[in-house]
Design an enzyme around this catalytic site. Structure first.
Site, PDB file in Angstrom:
ATOM      1  N   GLN A 175       0.825  -1.204   0.000  1.00 31.08           N
ATOM      2  CA  GLN A 175       0.000   0.000   0.000  1.00 31.08           C
ATOM      3  C   GLN A 175       0.865   1.262   0.000  1.00 31.08           C
ATOM      4  O   GLN A 175       0.575   2.222  -0.721  1.00 31.08           O
ATOM      5  CB  GLN A 175      -0.947  -0.007   1.201  1.00 31.08           C
ATOM      6  CG  GLN A 175      -2.020  -1.077   1.111  1.00 31.08           C
ATOM      7  CD  GLN A 175      -2.961  -1.055   2.296  1.00 31.08           C
ATOM      8  OE1 GLN A 175      -2.837  -0.230   3.199  1.00 31.08           O
ATOM      9  NE2 GLN A 175      -3.914  -1.968   2.316  1.00 31.08           N
ATOM     10  N   ASP A 325      -2.424 -11.055   4.581  1.00 32.81           N
ATOM     11  CA  ASP A 325      -3.854 -11.034   4.877  1.00 32.81           C
ATOM     12  C   ASP A 325      -4.399 -12.405   5.247  1.00 32.81           C
ATOM     13  O   ASP A 325      -5.528 -12.514   5.750  1.00 32.81           O
ATOM     14  CB  ASP A 325      -4.639 -10.493   3.677  1.00 32.81           C
ATOM     15  CG  ASP A 325      -4.489  -8.993   3.522  1.00 32.81           C
ATOM     16  OD1 ASP A 325      -4.249  -8.311   4.532  1.00 32.81           O
ATOM     17  OD2 ASP A 325      -4.605  -8.501   2.383  1.00 32.81           O
TER      18      ASP A 325
END
Length: 444
Positions: A175, A325
């Site tokens: 990100q 994740d």
């Protein structure tokens, strides 16, 4: 975007999972497809877009900044972009809901445009620190005012022209990398990101497809990604592959529930995203790739997963970026394995939608699993395939991956397990429970 009323749901052991299924479009790719299409001149078409709350928050923000985004009746999305440098001043605050990806990447977009945007989100997102994005974007000239601790609400006052930088990522984060590259799109000169540890590369692949001048060089320092600014992006037709992070829940469920045999169709298998499948295979899982192919520059295959006894492993630290994740559902697999699994090297889990290390440690302990908590992960003593105890109320902490992971744990539990709120699942996998019920033979 207000959070809905809590939606509790109970889970208990069922029969084997059998059948074929699909998972929603990849969340990471869906976010990026919308953003890059919004910066192209002309109309792009996106098929297979994830229509979860996080991605819809990205779409709403891009509309607020001038892009025309329309969902057609056949489920294809059309995006008419404004061109790099063409974003407009939003009339009101951009509500990111629960989406950290939307927030961090859009902060990068705004940073090199002559506009000001305020970012707000729900309670979970507002507790997550944004400092790692604020630092490089500030170096490029953006003026960012955040709430205490570098949190939302925050305001980004973009600058044009911004200053190109060469930025070494202090922590592996796709990100942060993507935010800097997005800011670099409208920055004169060459902006570089150096990542000592490789992270998911969807931004690089897709930017190249949209016509950006971007290069990736492997060096002793790590991967150096360079993007030439003041880019002109060309509209594209994009097919979004199935999200491997969503497929992970069903791969683990089929692995730990006796008699299960599940085909998960059209799963994206970008090598920066397959750490969970690698770890499961190391544990003895029966996962076979069928019909491997490429879709839109991304490797894709159908995954056939059958039940198999799992054994404990020490998860290699280098897998962490490619499965960050998926740690919560890996912890569930470890709880059903024989022996003591150590899964560490995942400091990033502390600053996700919840503190996923602490939240999963509490949840698994509540259903009778032996857990040792570390700053960067957990060590879990498994049941060797025996049903977990269950018989507990689990707090999801507004975290979709916690809710889905513990739902799978419930299917492997002797007594009922109740999750206090499963509504966050809609952020990434709106049809999760319907799919689970269908595979378990409980569909109406």
């Amino acid at each position: 975007m207000s959070h809905p009323d809590p939606l509790p749901r109970q889970f208990v052991a069922s029969g084997p999972l059998k059948g074929a299924m699909t998972v929603p479009g990849d969340k990471s790719i869906s976010h990026r497809a919308l953003m890059f299409a919004a910066l192209a001149v002309g109309t792009s078409r996106i098929e297979g877009l994830l229509e979860g709350e996080d991605v819809l928050a990205t779409a709403a923000a891009l509309r607020a900044m001038g892009a025309t985004i329309t969902r057609l009746k056949d489920g294809i999305w059309e995006v008419s972009g404004v061109g790099v440098g063409g974003l407009l001043q939003p009339a009101q605050a951009l509500d990111m809901g629960n989406s950290g990806t939307s927030t961090r990447l859009l902060m990068g977009l705004v940073a090199s445009h002559p506009i000001t945007a305020t970012f707000v989100g729900d309670a979970s997102l507002s507790a997550r620190p944004m400092g790692r994005v604020i630092d490089p974007l500030s170096q490029m000239g953006a003026d960012i005012t955040a709430s205490p601790g570098g949190r939302l609400p925050l305001m980004v006052r973009g600058i044009c022209p911004a200053v190109p930088i060469s930025y070494t990522l202090p922590v592996a984060s796709a990100q942060v990398k993507s935010a800097v590259l997005l800011a670099g799109l409208n920055t004169p000169g060459i902006t570089r990101v150096i990542e000592p540890v490789a992270t998911r590369d969807h931004s690089e692949r897709m930017l190249l497809g949209f016509g950006a001048q971007i290069t990736v060089e492997e060096t002793d320092q790590g991967r150096i990604i360079s993007i030439t600014g003041e880019a002109e992006l060309t509209p594209q037709s994009i097919t979004v592959p199935g999200d491997p992070s969503s497929a992970a829940f069903f791969a683990v469920a089929a692995s730990i529930i006796p008699g299960s045999d599940v085909l998960i169709a059209n799963v994206g298998l970008n090598p920066t995203r397959t750490g969970l499948f690698t770890a499961l295979t190391m544990m003895g899982a029966d996962i076979v790739q069928e019909n491997p192919r490429f879709v839109g520059g991304e490797p894709v295959a159908d995954l056939r997963v059958r039940h198999a006894p799992l054994h404990a492993i020490t998860v290699p630290h280098e897998l962490a970026p490619s499965m960050i994740d998926e740690y919560p559902i890996l912890f569930v697999a470890a709880a059903m394995a024989s022996g003591r699994t150590a899964a560490r090297g995942a400091h990033e889990l502390r600053v996700k939608e919840s503190d996923r290390i602490a939240t999963m440690a509490t949840a698994l302990t509540a259903i009778g699993v032996g857990v040792e908590e570390y700053e960067d992960g957990l060590a879990i003593t498994g049941s060797a395939g025996a049903p977990l105890r269950g018989d507990a109320m689990i707090a999801s902490r507004l975290d979709h991956r916690i809710a889905m992971s513990m739902a799978i744990a419930g299917l492997a539990s002797h007594k009922a397990l109740t999750i206090d709120d499963v509504s966050p699942v809609a952020t990434s996998f709106p049809t999760f429970f319907e799919t689970l019920d269908a595979l378990a033979g409980m569909a109406l």
